[in-house]
Motif scaffolding. Structure first.
Motif, mmCIF file in Angstrom:
data_model
loop_
_atom_site.group_PDB
_atom_site.id
_atom_site.type_symbol
_atom_site.label_atom_id
_atom_site.label_comp_id
_atom_site.label_asym_id
_atom_site.label_seq_id
_atom_site.Cartn_x
_atom_site.Cartn_y
_atom_site.Cartn_z
ATOM 1 N N GLU A 146 -33.206 -24.055 21.574
ATOM 2 C CA GLU A 146 -33.951 -23.185 22.483
ATOM 3 C C GLU A 146 -35.397 -22.991 22.064
ATOM 4 N N SER A 147 -35.707 -23.192 20.777
ATOM 5 C CA SER A 147 -37.078 -22.996 20.302
ATOM 6 C C SER A 147 -38.046 -24.046 20.847
ATOM 7 N N LEU A 148 -37.529 -25.112 21.469
ATOM 8 C CA LEU A 148 -38.410 -26.135 22.043
ATOM 9 C C LEU A 148 -39.139 -25.617 23.288
ATOM 10 N N ILE A 149 -38.627 -24.570 23.897
ATOM 11 C CA ILE A 149 -39.165 -23.901 25.088
ATOM 12 C C ILE A 149 -39.017 -24.775 26.344
ATOM 13 N N GLY A 150 -39.493 -26.000 26.306
ATOM 14 C CA GLY A 150 -39.410 -26.927 27.427
ATOM 15 C C GLY A 150 -39.578 -28.337 26.899
ATOM 16 N N ASP A 162 -41.777 -36.675 20.926
ATOM 17 C CA ASP A 162 -41.661 -35.222 21.015
ATOM 18 C C ASP A 162 -42.537 -34.732 22.155
ATOM 19 N N SER A 163 -41.940 -34.451 23.293
ATOM 20 C CA SER A 163 -42.673 -33.939 24.457
ATOM 21 C C SER A 163 -42.372 -32.464 24.679
ATOM 22 N N SER A 164 -41.932 -31.792 23.626
ATOM 23 C CA SER A 164 -41.546 -30.385 23.766
ATOM 24 C C SER A 164 -42.779 -29.491 23.883
ATOM 25 N N VAL A 165 -42.613 -28.383 24.572
ATOM 26 C CA VAL A 165 -43.676 -27.391 24.694
ATOM 27 C C VAL A 165 -44.010 -26.833 23.312
ATOM 28 N N LYS A 166 -43.007 -26.656 22.485
ATOM 29 C CA LYS A 166 -43.222 -26.154 21.131
ATOM 30 C C LYS A 166 -44.187 -27.067 20.373
ATOM 31 N N LEU A 169 -47.741 -26.724 21.791
ATOM 32 C CA LEU A 169 -48.364 -25.474 21.341
ATOM 33 C C LEU A 169 -48.823 -25.579 19.885
ATOM 34 N N GLN A 170 -48.016 -26.219 19.051
ATOM 35 C CA GLN A 170 -48.399 -26.394 17.644
ATOM 36 C C GLN A 170 -49.631 -27.285 17.534
ATOM 37 N N SER A 171 -49.702 -28.343 18.335
ATOM 38 C CA SER A 171 -50.868 -29.234 18.329
ATOM 39 C C SER A 171 -52.113 -28.492 18.788
ATOM 40 N N LEU A 172 -51.972 -27.692 19.831
ATOM 41 C CA LEU A 172 -53.091 -26.907 20.330
ATOM 42 C C LEU A 172 -53.561 -25.914 19.283
ATOM 43 N N THR A 173 -52.638 -25.275 18.600
ATOM 44 C CA THR A 173 -52.978 -24.330 17.540
ATOM 45 C C THR A 173 -53.754 -25.032 16.420
#
Length: 188
Positions: A146-150, A162-166, A169-173
């Motif tokens: 569930e931590s993948l978000i999407g 790895d196309s996960s939203v998680k 978000l980590q890459s953007l951070t």
């Protein structure tokens, strides 16, 4: 050392299977033996017991497997025990199974999604993987995180998509943390 043992014996078993034309049959037998080795703690204790001599261990294996699997497979098992490599037996069969799957162009895919996938979604993923890889068939393994978000994470061998939203978000951070604003340049 363990890698060398599994490769040496696994390659020998694979060559025997191909030469004898019994790849499918030996694959099924190897899978069955592997399951037994993974589940039967009593057999493992017995085969690793220091007071039981190798000859007795070989006899035990033959009593269990002789009439149930091909002579080539019991021969490899006998050889592993006689050389003191019983502990590597499971990895030998794992290596052999992987070799057969490569030979038959069968891939193994691990798909992780944030929620359970429907049968239709699973079929679409499998079909897309067959289109985009050299594999003609796939053994699919699905997991929920569930931590993948999407999105999802797909692993085939040492390749990971790895196309996960998680992950996004980590890459953007990481990208945002690299940006350093110079206070003097920002003032009007």
């Amino acid at each position: 050392m363990a890698k060398l043992v599994s490769k040496t014996y696994g390659d020998a078993l694979f060559e025997l299977a191909v030469e004898s034309g019994q790849v499918d049959e030996m694959l099924e037998e190897a899978r069955s033996i592997q399951q037994i080795l993974q589940k039967d703690n009593e057999l493992s204790k017995l085969m690793n017991h220091p007071k039981i001599v190798k000859e007795e261990k070989i006899e035990i294996l033959e009593q269990i497997f002789k009439s149930r699997v091909r002579d080539e497979i019991t021969g490899i098992m006998r050889m592993l025990v006689s050389k003191g490599h019983y502990g590597e037996m499971e990895s030998v069969f794992t290596y052999f199974i992987d070799q057969v799957k490569e030979y038959k162009n069968i891939g193994t895919a691990y798909v992780t999604a944030p929620m359970p996938l429907t049968d239709s979604q699973k079929e679409q993923i499998k079909h897309k993987l067959q289109e985009t890889t050299r594999y003609v068939e796939f053994e699919m393994h699905y997991d929920v995180d569930e931590s993948l978000i999407g999105g999802m994470v797909i692993r085939i061998g040492d390749r990971v998509v790895d196309s996960s939203v998680k992950n996004k978000l980590q890459s953007l951070t990481r990208e945002l943390s690299k940006i350093q604003l110079k206070v003097g340049e920002c003032a009007p």
